[in-house]
Structure formats: C-alpha cells, structure tokens
Design a protein around this motif. Structure first.
Motif, PDB file in Angstrom:
ATOM      1  N   HIS A 189       0.852  -1.190   0.000  1.00  0.00           N
ATOM      2  CA  HIS A 189       0.000   0.000   0.000  1.00  0.00           C
ATOM      3  C   HIS A 189       0.890   1.242   0.000  1.00  0.00           C
ATOM      4  O   HIS A 189       1.274   1.738   1.072  1.00  0.00           O
ATOM      5  CB  HIS A 189      -0.927   0.010   1.218  1.00  0.00           C
ATOM      6  N   PRO A 190       1.242   1.754  -1.176  1.00  0.00           N
ATOM      7  CA  PRO A 190       2.179   2.893  -1.248  1.00  0.00           C
ATOM      8  C   PRO A 190       1.667   4.144  -0.539  1.00  0.00           C
ATOM      9  O   PRO A 190       2.458   4.976  -0.109  1.00  0.00           O
ATOM     10  CB  PRO A 190       2.337   3.130  -2.749  1.00  0.00           C
ATOM     11  N   GLY A 191       0.345   4.260  -0.372  1.00  0.00           N
ATOM     12  CA  GLY A 191      -0.190   5.430   0.323  1.00  0.00           C
ATOM     13  C   GLY A 191       0.226   5.501   1.787  1.00  0.00           C
ATOM     14  O   GLY A 191       0.170   6.575   2.407  1.00  0.00           O
ATOM     15  N   VAL A 266       0.798  -2.827   6.069  1.00  0.00           N
ATOM     16  CA  VAL A 266      -0.295  -2.515   7.001  1.00  0.00           C
ATOM     17  C   VAL A 266      -1.542  -2.078   6.222  1.00  0.00           C
ATOM     18  O   VAL A 266      -1.458  -1.273   5.283  1.00  0.00           O
ATOM     19  CB  VAL A 266       0.134  -1.407   7.988  1.00  0.00           C
ATOM     20  N   ASN A 267      -2.668  -2.588   6.610  1.00  0.00           N
ATOM     21  CA  ASN A 267      -3.934  -2.212   5.985  1.00  0.00           C
ATOM     22  C   ASN A 267      -4.234  -0.744   6.291  1.00  0.00           C
ATOM     23  O   ASN A 267      -4.271  -0.350   7.462  1.00  0.00           O
ATOM     24  CB  ASN A 267      -5.059  -3.094   6.524  1.00  0.00           C
ATOM     25  N   PRO A 268      -4.444   0.097   5.270  1.00  0.00           N
ATOM     26  CA  PRO A 268      -4.728   1.521   5.537  1.00  0.00           C
ATOM     27  C   PRO A 268      -5.900   1.741   6.469  1.00  0.00           C
ATOM     28  O   PRO A 268      -5.952   2.768   7.183  1.00  0.00           O
ATOM     29  CB  PRO A 268      -5.006   2.085   4.133  1.00  0.00           C
ATOM     30  N   GLN A 269      -6.853   0.814   6.514  1.00  0.00           N
ATOM     31  CA  GLN A 269      -7.991   0.957   7.416  1.00  0.00           C
ATOM     32  C   GLN A 269      -7.554   0.949   8.886  1.00  0.00           C
ATOM     33  O   GLN A 269      -8.200   1.564   9.738  1.00  0.00           O
ATOM     34  CB  GLN A 269      -8.995  -0.184   7.174  1.00  0.00           C
ATOM     35  N   ASP A 270      -6.452   0.247   9.175  1.00  0.00           N
ATOM     36  CA  ASP A 270      -5.951   0.186  10.545  1.00  0.00           C
ATOM     37  C   ASP A 270      -5.318   1.489  10.990  1.00  0.00           C
ATOM     38  O   ASP A 270      -5.007   1.661  12.173  1.00  0.00           O
ATOM     39  CB  ASP A 270      -4.927  -0.947  10.683  1.00  0.00           C
ATOM     40  N   LEU A 271      -5.117   2.404  10.026  1.00  0.00           N
ATOM     41  CA  LEU A 271      -4.486   3.691  10.354  1.00  0.00           C
ATOM     42  C   LEU A 271      -5.505   4.827  10.400  1.00  0.00           C
ATOM     43  O   LEU A 271      -5.127   5.975  10.622  1.00  0.00           O
ATOM     44  CB  LEU A 271      -3.404   4.025   9.317  1.00  0.00           C
ATOM     45  N   MET A 272      -6.772   4.498  10.188  1.00  0.00           N
ATOM     46  CA  MET A 272      -7.788   5.539  10.113  1.00  0.00           C
ATOM     47  C   MET A 272      -8.059   6.196  11.463  1.00  0.00           C
ATOM     48  O   MET A 272      -8.431   7.353  11.540  1.00  0.00           O
ATOM     49  CB  MET A 272      -9.090   4.951   9.560  1.00  0.00           C
TER      50      MET A 272
END
Length: 540
Positions: A189-191, A266-272
């Motif tokens: 996930h490059p973002g 890491v799943n971006p949702q876990d960083l929300m």
C-alpha cells in the motif's frame, strides 16, 4: 611501567574462531528479537519517517564500526573494549567503562528471553499478565530456565558454540528475507508512506527518538562480537575488520528492507483511527505474524512463530558467549576480582558464565517487558562505545607508525563525529533512561571510591583529577541538557528538540578534545601496547 599484569591461569582461551564464525556471530547477534518487534515500535514513534530512523542508525553504527575495525586488531584479546578504556584513560575510567560494558552485555540474554516468551504466549498462553505484556510467576520461572539453558550451552568449547550459531544464522537470514519478499509482493500500500502535515513534526522528533528507544540501535549492535571474540580468532588482524564492517552492512540492509515491507503491508484501514501512533494488533503479540495472518499467509505466521524462538535464542546464545569474555576482561584489568577470570580446560570462562546468569536473572525484575528493557540497554551500550573514538586518536598520537591491518580514513574528522553521533543517540533515549543510567553509574563510582580509600588510601594516586575531569562533566552535561530539553524526551521544555541537539554537539566536541588532552602519556600507552604484542607473539 604498564599497569597490566598477565593473569596466571592453568588454562587459556582457545584461538578457534575463523572469519565466517566471527561474521556470523555479528550478523546472528543483530538478527534477534529486534526484527520481530523493532519495526512496529519504530513505526509507532515515527510513522513513515521510521525508515529514516534505520538510515540514521546504520550511519551511526557504521561510524563506530569503522573506528573499532582499526582498534580491535591492535588488542586482539577477549573483551578488547574493556582494555581500550584502560590503555588511554587510566584505571578509574577503565574500571567505570568495564562496569558500563558488563551491565549492557549482561542484560541482552534476558531481553531475548523476553522476546521468546512474548511470541510464545500467542500459542502457549500463560507466560504474560493479560493486557500488560509483563511476566507472571509462571513466565518468570520459564525465563530463568531458558536463561540457564543459554548459559549451559556456553560451557561448550567456543568452536562448538560458533558452529551452533552459524547454523542458526542461516535460518535467521532466510526467514526475514522471505518475509520482506512476501509482504511486498502480496500486501503493498504505497499510500502508507505519505507523511501527513499534521503529524510531520511529531514524526520528525519520533524519527530521532526511535533510534534509541524503538529497538533500532539495539538491533544493530552485533558488530561488537568480532571485537569481543578477537582473543579467540585464528587471524584477528584480517578477520576482525571484515566481520565488523561486513556485519553492519548486511544487517542494516535487512532491517531497512523489513521496515519498508512492514510500512507497506499494514492495511490503511488500521491507520484511520489514530494513525501509526495507535497501531495495534489485538490478540497477537508479534506484529509480523499478525500481518501474515491478516493477509492470508497462515503458513508464514507459523514460520514466524518458530523463528520467534530461533532468532532470539541464537542471539541470546552468542551474547552470553561474548558477555563472558567482557566479564573476563574486567577481571584482567582489576575492575573485578581475579577469581572471575577462571577458565576451565575447555577454554571456557566458567565463573563469568555463572555470574552472568545471576546478574541476568535480576534484569527480569526492573524491566519486565521487551520494549522497556531495550531503551535502557541500547543507550547504555552506545555510551560504552563512545570510548572508542577517543582511544583511536590517542593511539594514533602515541603510535603514529604502528602496523595496522585496517586504517580509518579521515580519522581526525570521523572520530569526533562518531563521538558526537553516539552522544546524540544517548540524548535521544530521553530523561527517564538517563536518570537510570547515570544514577547507576554514579552509585557504582561512589562504591568504588569508598572501597578504594578503605583498602589502600591511594585514591588520589589513581589519577582521579586527570582522567575523570572529562567523564563527570560529560555525564552531568548530557543529563542537564536532557532535563531542560524537549518535553517529547521527558524534559521540562526550556530547550526545544533541535536547539538541544546543538547544545549536545557543543558539549560533545568540547569533551572529546578535553579527553584527548587528559589521556595517559604516550610512553605509557606504548608500554601497554608492547605488552599486548608480547602476549600474542607479535612483539618486535
């Protein structure tokens, strides 16, 4: 006259270590529990800038490694760093540095045992207290048993210990590399690498703080094992520099790859909700195992659980080996009783090993979790190695034409730079850590002063004024700057982060040149080095 006197022993250490044994000892020591936990804790502190933490660490440790690549072959004895402190800075500084080294080494095996139990608690619950990560009574007993096993294995001849470590290191290199490849290829996930403006200042400060407290420095100090095992190398003049520099480059590349893979997986949702600072893997104590499970690579998670025993166990084994040699050197230089230096017929310093077990067990009490222990010990270890850049220029001045198998380029510039960077790392560890380190050291120093006066009344003859005139201002200065420094490091906030670093730089450079000026005389240094040469058969 030289202060060192050869220790009369019935048995001696055996020179049985080859180049690969030394290199794998260094690399194997670096790839321990640090790779299992370090990337998560570093990401929590610095977010995407955690890659910068590893780059800073790699450059800092490489500077120190280059310094010791020149120094270590000059004193190819067990626990060479202990001897280096005595050679150029007198008995009081030498003894103080012996204690710093001993404390830093004695704590590593307990740290690795904690890592084993933290991961094992996922599939064998009952070692840790719920929601705290601290050892319970059953975990404490198991920790003592594991530590005893690592000490017992070190009663084998060093040749066999290095063979066991070589086998473990092949595994320890394979699993992290496989993890990097799979995470990048399956979950990328490059973002995640975008540094949000709202967190930029926090992440920037965290990038530096993570160097000391996020497991970064702790993870890549393995180069020192080639130095400590130099007395058991068949060809230390060739093997030690190659092992020291090579291990830093190899381990740095692996850890940077692991941090990149972790950030991207890491799943971006876990960083929300809360970003990197609040990233948690509930129910699983190992971040890479959690990631593997989340993205559907269950077999990799199982492999990581196996590696969670092999990697820390291998590191604990080799650190126990070298810690015994450092303890041996403390006795040789008079910082510990002579009975500590006893060696059996297999070339094993058996008394040192028993002492390490007793002291190591104590570390399970005040620092009962991996992350708590790492910050203290990493900073203590870096502090123990700041003596190297000073010793390098002291020996250059005393022995300008000495035969060196490796000669550091631009030493007059790189040596003070290495001292400065090391001082920054200690400062980044924060006020709480410095409180523990310096209170411990000043307590030991007070005991030493009292017992020295009581035994012979010759405290002033030990060179207190000459050799300690830079140590106490250095320690007190670092603590004072930390106290008035940024709140993010535990200070009162009078100085912000980067001005504090500037003040540390001025203090460090000033202290460095004071230490050079107040060194042991060139004549005495020559006498010490001549004795070392005679003991290993290289005297002219």
């Amino acid at each position: 006259m030289p202060r060192f006197k050869p220790v009369a022993r019935k048995y001696q250490l055996h020179r049985e270590g080859g180049l690969m044994g030394l290199l794998f000892a260094c690399v194997g020591a670096s790839i321990g529990s640090g790779w299992l936990f370090g990337p998560l804790y570093t990401a929590e502190l610095a977010g995407p800038l955690s890659i910068g933490s590893w780059l800073i660490r790699a450059l800092a440790i490489l500077l120190l490694a280059l310094v010791f690549a020149e120094l270590a072959p000059l004193i190819p004895r067990a626990g060479a760093v202990v001897h280096l402190a005595h050679v150029g800075n007198g008995p009081i500084v030498g003894h103080l540095w012996s204690w710093i080294l001993f404390l830093s080494y004695a704590a590593i095996a307990p740290i690795e045992v904690m890592a084993v139990l933290t991961y094992a608690n996922n599939y064998l619950p009952g070692f840790l207290q719920p929601h705290t990560g601290l050892l319970n009574a059953w975990g404490f007993g198991t920790a003592l048993l594991l530590l005893a096993i690592f000490v017992a294995l070190n009663f084998l001849a060093v040749r066999l210990v290095l063979k066991i470590n070589n086998t473990a290191t092949v595994w320890k290199l394979t699993v992290p590399l496989l993890t990097v490849i799979l995470l990048i290829s399956i979950s990328w996930h490059p973002g995640n690498f975008a540094v949000r403006a709202i967190n930029q200042g926090t992440d920037l400060h965290g990038m530096f703080a993570a160097v000391a407290s996020g497991g970064v420095i702790f993870s890549l100090l393995g180069f020192r094992h080639a130095i400590d095992l130099a007395g058991e190398s068949r060809n230390p003049r060739r093997n030690v520099p190659i092992a020291v520099i090579g291990s830093v480059l190899i381990a740095s590349a692996i850890y940077i790859g692991l941090q990149v893979a972790f950030l991207g997986a890491v799943n971006p949702q876990d960083l929300m909700h809360g970003g990197w600072q609040n990233l948690r893997f509930h129910g699983i104590n190992g971040p890479f195992a959690a990631l593997a499970t989340a993205i559907g690579i269950g077999w990799l998670a199982m492999l990581l659980y196996v590696d969670a025993f092999v990697s820390p166990a291998g590191t604990a084994l080799i650190y126990t080996t070298t810690a015994a040699r450092v303890t041996l050197a403390t006795a040789e230089t008079g910082a510990a009783p002579q009975w500590v230096s006893s060696i059996n017929r297999f070339g094993v310093p058996w008394v040192s090993l028993i002492l390490l077990y007793v002291v190591g067990a104590v570390f399970f009490f005040p620092f009962p979790s991996w992350q708590k222990m790492v910050g203290y010990i990493a900073s203590m270890t870096v502090l123990s190695y700041v003596i190297g850049p000073i010793a390098l220029l002291q020996l250059r001045r005393a022995l300008p034409e000495g035969d060196r198998s490796f000669r550091l380029w631009w030493a007059p510039v790189l040596a003070p730079l290495a001292f400065l960077v090391s001082s920054w790392i200690v400062f980044w560890s924060g006020l709480h850590t410095l409180n523990f380190i310096f209170s411990t050291l000043f307590g030991l120093l007070a005991i030493y002063a009292i017992t020295g006066i009581w035994r012979n009344g010759r405290w002033s003859e030990m060179g207190w004024r000459q050799y300690m005139c830079w140590v106490i201002p250095y320690f007190c200065g670092l603590w004072l700057i930390s106290w008035i420094g940024p709140k993010s490091l535990g200070g009162i906030g009078t100085l912000t982060f980067f001005p504090s670093m500037g003040v540390v730089a001025v203090l460090s450079v000033s202290i460095f040149y004071v230490a050079l000026h107040q060194a042991v005389s060139d004549q005495q240094i020559n006498a010490y080095m001549l004795q070392f040469a005679y003991e290993i058969g290289h005297a002219p």
